[in-house]
Design an enzyme around this catalytic site. Structure first.
Site, PDB file in Angstrom:
ATOM      1  N   TRP A 303      -7.887  -4.381   6.967  1.00  0.00           N
ATOM      2  CA  TRP A 303      -7.119  -4.218   5.730  1.00  0.00           C
ATOM      3  C   TRP A 303      -7.361  -5.402   4.798  1.00  0.00           C
ATOM      4  O   TRP A 303      -7.721  -5.237   3.634  1.00  0.00           O
ATOM      5  CB  TRP A 303      -5.611  -4.073   6.022  1.00  0.00           C
ATOM      6  CG  TRP A 303      -4.838  -3.927   4.746  1.00  0.00           C
ATOM      7  CD1 TRP A 303      -4.616  -2.774   4.057  1.00  0.00           C
ATOM      8  CD2 TRP A 303      -4.266  -4.981   3.956  1.00  0.00           C
ATOM      9  NE1 TRP A 303      -3.926  -3.042   2.882  1.00  0.00           N
ATOM     10  CE2 TRP A 303      -3.710  -4.391   2.803  1.00  0.00           C
ATOM     11  CE3 TRP A 303      -4.182  -6.382   4.083  1.00  0.00           C
ATOM     12  CZ2 TRP A 303      -3.061  -5.135   1.798  1.00  0.00           C
ATOM     13  CZ3 TRP A 303      -3.547  -7.122   3.093  1.00  0.00           C
ATOM     14  CH2 TRP A 303      -2.994  -6.502   1.971  1.00  0.00           C
ATOM     15  N   ASP A 322      -5.968   1.703   5.611  1.00  0.00           N
ATOM     16  CA  ASP A 322      -4.714   1.619   6.372  1.00  0.00           C
ATOM     17  C   ASP A 322      -3.543   1.147   5.519  1.00  0.00           C
ATOM     18  O   ASP A 322      -2.468   0.862   6.044  1.00  0.00           O
ATOM     19  CB  ASP A 322      -4.893   0.640   7.555  1.00  0.00           C
ATOM     20  CG  ASP A 322      -6.021   1.084   8.471  1.00  0.00           C
ATOM     21  OD1 ASP A 322      -6.070   2.294   8.779  1.00  0.00           O
ATOM     22  OD2 ASP A 322      -6.854   0.242   8.858  1.00  0.00           O
ATOM     23  N   ASP A 323      -3.746   1.055   4.223  1.00  0.00           N
ATOM     24  CA  ASP A 323      -2.707   0.493   3.364  1.00  0.00           C
ATOM     25  C   ASP A 323      -1.494   1.417   3.246  1.00  0.00           C
ATOM     26  O   ASP A 323      -1.621   2.590   2.878  1.00  0.00           O
ATOM     27  CB  ASP A 323      -3.290   0.234   1.974  1.00  0.00           C
ATOM     28  CG  ASP A 323      -2.303  -0.476   1.078  1.00  0.00           C
ATOM     29  OD1 ASP A 323      -2.179  -1.702   1.219  1.00  0.00           O
ATOM     30  OD2 ASP A 323      -1.639   0.205   0.275  1.00  0.00           O
ATOM     31  N   VAL A 324      -0.325   0.865   3.546  1.00  0.00           N
ATOM     32  CA  VAL A 324       0.915   1.645   3.520  1.00  0.00           C
ATOM     33  C   VAL A 324       1.193   2.165   2.109  1.00  0.00           C
ATOM     34  O   VAL A 324       1.628   3.301   1.921  1.00  0.00           O
ATOM     35  CB  VAL A 324       2.106   0.776   4.003  1.00  0.00           C
ATOM     36  CG1 VAL A 324       3.385   1.591   4.045  1.00  0.00           C
ATOM     37  CG2 VAL A 324       1.809   0.199   5.368  1.00  0.00           C
ATOM     38  N   TRP A 364      -2.230   3.269  -6.274  1.00  0.00           N
ATOM     39  CA  TRP A 364      -1.145   2.296  -6.077  1.00  0.00           C
ATOM     40  C   TRP A 364      -0.167   2.298  -7.240  1.00  0.00           C
ATOM     41  O   TRP A 364       1.012   2.042  -7.071  1.00  0.00           O
ATOM     42  CB  TRP A 364      -1.731   0.874  -5.953  1.00  0.00           C
ATOM     43  CG  TRP A 364      -2.168   0.504  -4.591  1.00  0.00           C
ATOM     44  CD1 TRP A 364      -1.824   1.100  -3.414  1.00  0.00           C
ATOM     45  CD2 TRP A 364      -3.039  -0.593  -4.253  1.00  0.00           C
ATOM     46  NE1 TRP A 364      -2.420   0.445  -2.360  1.00  0.00           N
ATOM     47  CE2 TRP A 364      -3.167  -0.592  -2.844  1.00  0.00           C
ATOM     48  CE3 TRP A 364      -3.712  -1.571  -4.976  1.00  0.00           C
ATOM     49  CZ2 TRP A 364      -3.944  -1.535  -2.161  1.00  0.00           C
ATOM     50  CZ3 TRP A 364      -4.480  -2.501  -4.319  1.00  0.00           C
ATOM     51  CH2 TRP A 364      -4.611  -2.486  -2.915  1.00  0.00           C
TER      52      TRP A 364
END
Ligand SMILES: [Zn+2]
Length: 368
Positions: A303, A322-324, A364
């Site tokens: 990440w 894998d970024d939340v 994002w």
């Protein structure tokens, strides 16, 4: 991994390098060149990948058509796919940011270049230009430093990338279509300094964003330096030298976990020893190789590596899968009760090749 640029026609057709000094010049530079000490580069990127630095006499650091030097004010040409408004919205979202601030639709920050620390105000008057004004008495007297400031801002706003292929691709992509319509003109605002980018990636691991900003501010105020200008204090991120000499106890006082303190000091030491540089990462020639170089470092997992490659090296294929936040944005756009699985994200992003970084950055924005 050649990036398309918006201004090739304004740049020099080639660059002349001096082999011993390792500097590269515009073909019209008045420096003296000896044939046996001369090498020709097809592009600025080629010269820099070979470890050459821009010439301070002809200011080869930027395409001549990309900026105008009026000494106390510089102007940068921006591409059509640029919205100052969208970028301002992104930059002003975090009140706890300590390295720049936004006021009255203008951005203020210090930009250290070697021994000088110019403080700038950046604005846009809806004229397809960015205006960079030096504040107080901080105008650099040398043109090459002003050129470096212009280059920093150009890099910060990622003005080099031609977004048209991304927008074309997004037209037929369920997730991206809405993202590019909503945030049209947004650029992948970067973190040009490698040490700052890695530290920010490490600090942000496993904590929420507001606390990450708090830790960054504590780190900067404890170990960075500041400059006073027009009754404001401007902070500068600590250098690897500032952090490499610290003990874990020094950093723990900021209420960071012992592991993170170790990681930050370790990265700082590697950078002081020259074992990791932006040039080395950029020269890997391949995004996967750069990722491999980074994940070998303690504290940097996939990440963080992808985050750094995206925000600092600007590798278009960098993808913090894998970024939340990315998962939450996809969940929001799809209106599903659960977050997508990794396999689903792989499938959804199959057509994003070479635009994964931009896709992530745009998605994002739905989180705010
Ligand atoms: Zn030159």
């Amino acid at each position: 991994m050649e990036k398309t640029t918006s201004y090739p026609k304004w740049d020099a057709p080639y660059f002349t390098g001096k082999k011993i000094e390792k500097i590269y010049c515009f073909p019209w530079c008045t420096e003296k060149f000896h044939p046996e000490n001369t090498i020709r580069f097809q592009s600025r990127a080629n010269a820099e990948q070979a470890g050459y630095r821009p010439c301070r006499k002809c200011c080869s650091t930027l395409p001549i058509g990309a900026w105008t030097d009026k000494q106390s004010e510089l102007t940068l040409v921006v591409p059509k796919e640029f919205s100052f408004n969208e970028n301002m919205k992104y930059l002003s979202k975090e009140p706890n940011e300590c390295l720049f601030y936004c006021k009255n639709h203008r951005i203020y920050r210090a930009i250290p270049i070697e021994a000088e620390t110019p403080v700038v105000e950046i604005r846009s008057d809806q004229d397809n230009m960015l205006h960079i004004r030096f504040l107080g008495t901080t105008m650099p007297s040398c043109k090459w430093i002003r050129a470096e400031v212009a280059r920093y801002v150009r890099d910060w706003f990622d003005l080099d990338t031609d977004l048209r292929p991304f927008y074309d691709l997004a037209k037929s992509d369920a997730l991206l279509q809405r993202a590019v319509t909503t945030f049209s003109g947004l650029r992948n605002i970067g973190i040009p300094d490698l040490f700052e980018a890695i530290c920010w990636g490490i600090i942000g691991q496993q904590i929420n964003l507001p606390f990450a900003y708090t830790l960054k501010r504590r780190l900067v105020k404890a170990f960075g330096r500041s400059i006073e200008c027009d009754d404001e204090t401007y902070w500068i991120f600590p250098s690897p030298h500032d952090i490499a000499a610290l003990t874990i106890e020094d950093l723990k006082r900021l209420q960071m976990t012992g592991k993170k303190c170790e990681y930050l000091i370790g990265v700082a030491q590697l950078m002081v020893e020259g074992k990791i540089t932006k040039e080395q990462l950029g020269n890997c020639g391949d995004y996967k190789k750069a990722e491999n170089m980074l994940v070998k470092i303690r504290g940097i997992g996939p990440w963080t590596a992808n985050y750094v490659l995206m925000r600092c090296l600007r590798m278009p294929s960098a993808f913090p899968i894998d970024d939340v936040g990315l998962h939450n944005a996809i969940k929001y756009l799809q209106g599903t009760p659960q977050k997508p699985t990794k396999a689903e994200i792989v499938k959804l992003s199959a057509t994003w090749t070479n635009w994964e970084a931009y896709a992530t950055f745009y998605l994002w924005r739905f989180l705010y």
